[in-house]
Design a protein around this motif. Structure first.
Motif, PDB file in Angstrom:
ATOM      1  N   LEU A 143       5.022  40.127 -56.203  1.00  0.00           N
ATOM      2  CA  LEU A 143       4.411  41.291 -56.832  1.00  0.00           C
ATOM      3  C   LEU A 143       4.395  42.513 -55.933  1.00  0.00           C
ATOM      4  O   LEU A 143       4.264  43.647 -56.415  1.00  0.00           O
ATOM      5  N   ASP A 144       4.536  42.318 -54.629  1.00  0.00           N
ATOM      6  CA  ASP A 144       4.570  43.463 -53.716  1.00  0.00           C
ATOM      7  C   ASP A 144       5.779  44.360 -53.948  1.00  0.00           C
ATOM      8  O   ASP A 144       5.816  45.484 -53.441  1.00  0.00           O
TER       9      ASP A 144
ATOM     10  N   LEU B 129       8.081  41.032 -62.336  1.00  0.00           N
ATOM     11  CA  LEU B 129       8.092  40.335 -61.046  1.00  0.00           C
ATOM     12  C   LEU B 129       7.218  39.088 -61.048  1.00  0.00           C
ATOM     13  O   LEU B 129       7.485  38.136 -60.296  1.00  0.00           O
ATOM     14  N   SER B 130       6.167  39.087 -61.855  1.00  0.00           N
ATOM     15  CA  SER B 130       5.268  37.933 -61.867  1.00  0.00           C
ATOM     16  C   SER B 130       5.956  36.671 -62.344  1.00  0.00           C
ATOM     17  O   SER B 130       5.502  35.557 -62.070  1.00  0.00           O
TER      18      SER B 130
ATOM     19  N   ALA C 282       6.672  45.673 -56.866  1.00  0.00           N
ATOM     20  CA  ALA C 282       6.561  46.396 -58.137  1.00  0.00           C
ATOM     21  C   ALA C 282       6.982  47.855 -57.996  1.00  0.00           C
ATOM     22  O   ALA C 282       7.745  48.385 -58.826  1.00  0.00           O
TER      23      ALA C 282
ATOM     24  N   GLN D  75       5.223  44.973 -62.839  1.00  0.00           N
ATOM     25  CA  GLN D  75       4.470  43.812 -62.362  1.00  0.00           C
ATOM     26  C   GLN D  75       4.685  42.593 -63.244  1.00  0.00           C
ATOM     27  O   GLN D  75       4.782  41.466 -62.743  1.00  0.00           O
TER      28      GLN D  75
ATOM     29  N   PRO E 243       3.695  34.892 -57.644  1.00  0.00           N
ATOM     30  CA  PRO E 243       2.773  35.945 -57.204  1.00  0.00           C
ATOM     31  C   PRO E 243       3.177  36.611 -55.893  1.00  0.00           C
ATOM     32  O   PRO E 243       2.826  37.772 -55.659  1.00  0.00           O
TER      33      PRO E 243
END
Length: 514
Positions: free
Chosen positions: A336-337, A328-329, A339, A325, A333
């Motif tokens: 984040l799906d 990816l952040s 991760a 996470q 935002p």
């Protein structure tokens, strides 16, 4: 005493890795910039367009890049300049002709492909730009293969891994000032790729001196095509399978999901750098050793390089699994799906590195038909898994499909090398990175938890990753290094000391940047 071939592989691999690490850093920064400017939907359009261009280039190369590496390495060893010229006339000229044809087809069919293949007419102008990108990508591939076969990897690295991303960054900065779009992002990639092509062509002209020779090897095209066609179909199948997920996600899920998956793959490119750098440096050496009388050296180099790919990839695998996470952040935002998909892709990358340089051994020992069988099996399995898993699971389903396909084909490669070449990659020294990795994972997670939930996620993860990396390095050193490993570390330390002492660049192989 350390094998000189291992030292050569490490030196070449170090040059390639340094360049590819730089370009990964550049591309990672560019991906972050583009993802934040374009958002997931437009970034998905950009990713699908680059995928189409990549497929067009893979179709056009005809597998001759691997043939160039092998034949140039062999003729260089034999000091056969006429054979070298014949190799380049076939290996460079034929793919360029096919690439022009592929670009013309893509230009003519841009509209139907956008509407009917992906179902998004917004892609039509992007595909037209991508048609110009295809010949440049093909030229870069065959010219870099020429330098790789001549063991002048440093020049290919300089053009592809340094110059191209720098030019691309400069162009993107200018475009961002007027408002970034997916079309401008693809145009920036195209212009930067053409710049790298010009530089590669100049390097090949300088390093491969063929002035005054005529090619009298009438059998060379047949020999090269006989070698390359199985490689071609194998690479084409593999490239199609590797890029199929982006297209399927765009068509069966959403363009945004394709963008998320592309970002996850971009992060995981760092893990593949170690593997691809060692493979690139080892391929011409494998070809030379196969052509020579002492096969024991081939076995030793296979074991050493395979262990290196696993050892160097393991810490990054652990970071991606423990802190997906946070990684990816950085992109925003809405990413984040991905991760869970990122963690699964990390396992797929580890599987590739854990099976070492098996694919390169098969190629450079002439077993190219086996490679075709492997790639066909892998893609067939990937297609089935993607069609089954993407509709219900989206990005996570695509990642699971990638893991399944890679696991099957990589384990099969190891078995085939053992059966056909009678060498294996594993020995008891592999226990050292495994034990070091276990200690590093525990230390990284402990620090991450100890920092506390009140701290920023990226900061907690960064501290945990630093603890993980430090623990891994110390553990490896405490467990002891092999003769080859110590030779490489000592060589690097001496070079670094000389550079610090003189303040000047240390001389390397003539004609290569150090």
């Amino acid at each position: 005493m350390a094998d000189r071939h291992a030292v050569l592989a490490a030196k070449g691999g170090g040059a390639v890795f340094a360049g590819r690490l730089f370009v990964w850093g550049m591309r990672f920064g560019l991906a972050v910039l583009l993802a934040r400017l374009l958002k997931a939907d437009s970034y998905g359009l950009y990713s699908i367009t680059i995928t189409i261009a990549t497929l067009g280039a893979a179709f056009s190369v005809i597998g001759l890049d691997s043939a160039i590496v092998r034949f140039v390495a062999v003729y260089r060893r034999r000091a056969d300049r006429r054979g070298l010229l014949a190799t380049l006339r076939v290996g460079v000229g034929l793919p360029m002709l096919v690439s022009v044809l592929a670009a013309s087809i893509l230009l003519a069919l841009a509209g139907p492909l956008a509407r009917d293949l992906v179902g998004d007419p917004r892609l039509e102008p992007l595909f037209r730009i991508a048609a110009l990108l295809v010949p440049a990508m093909v030229a870069n591939t065959v010219l870099a293969a020429t330098l790789q076969g001549a063991q002048r990897i440093g020049w290919a690295v300089l053009a592809e891994q340094f110059a191209q991303p720098i030019v691309r960054l400069a162009i993107l900065v200018g475009f961002a000032a007027v408002g970034m779009t997916a079309e401008l992002a693809v145009l920036a990639m195209t212009l930067a790729t053409f710049a790298a092509t010009l530089l590669l062509a100049w390097f090949v002209h300088r390093q491969v001196s063929l002035t005054g020779l005529t090619a009298e090897r009438h059998g060379e095209p047949r020999a090269m095509l006989g070698f390359s066609l199985p490689v071609y179909f194998s690479n084409l199948v593999g490239t199609f399978g590797g890029n199929l997920q982006t297209l399927l996600l765009g068509a069966m899920a959403s363009v945004a999901s394709a963008g998320i998956f592309a970002v996850a793959n971009q992060i995981m490119l760092l893990g593949t750098l170690f593997h691809s750098a060692i493979v690139s440096a080892s391929m011409p050496i494998f070809a030379e050793l196969q052509d020579g009388p002492d096969r024991s050296r081939l076995h030793a180099l296979y074991q050493t390089t395979s262990k290196w790919t696993f050892t160097l990839n393991l810490p990054f695998f652990l970071v991606a699994v423990l802190f997906p996470q946070a990684l990816l952040s950085i992109f925003g935002p809405e990413f984040l799906d991905g991760a869970t998909a990122l963690a699964i892709l990390a396992f797929a990358s580890l599987m590739t590195s854990a099976t070492g340089t098996s694919g390169a051994i098969l190629d450079m020992t002439g077993h190219t038909r086996v490679k075709l069988v492997n790639s066909t099996l892998s893609v067939g399995l990937a297609i089935a898994l993607n069609l089954l898993l993407i509709p219900p699971l989206g990005v996570t389903g695509a990642a699971i499909a990638s893991l399944g396909a890679r696991t099957v084909v990589n384990l099969l490669r190891v078995a085939q090398v053992q059966w056909l070449v009678h060498v294996g990659p594993y020995d008891r020294t592999w226990l050292k990175p495994i034990l070091a990795g276990a200690a590093a994972a525990g230390a990284g997670w402990f620090v991450f938890v100890a920092v506390g939930d009140g701290a920023d996620l990226v900061l907690r993860s960064a501290v945990g990753a630093l603890a993980l990396g430090a623990t891994y390095a110390v553990s490896l050193w405490a467990l002891g290094l092999s003769d080859d490993d110590r030779a490489i570390v000592s060589r690097a330390a001496r070079k670094l000391t000389r550079r610090r002492g003189s303040g000047q660049q240390v001389a390397g192989v003539p004609g290569e940047p150090t």
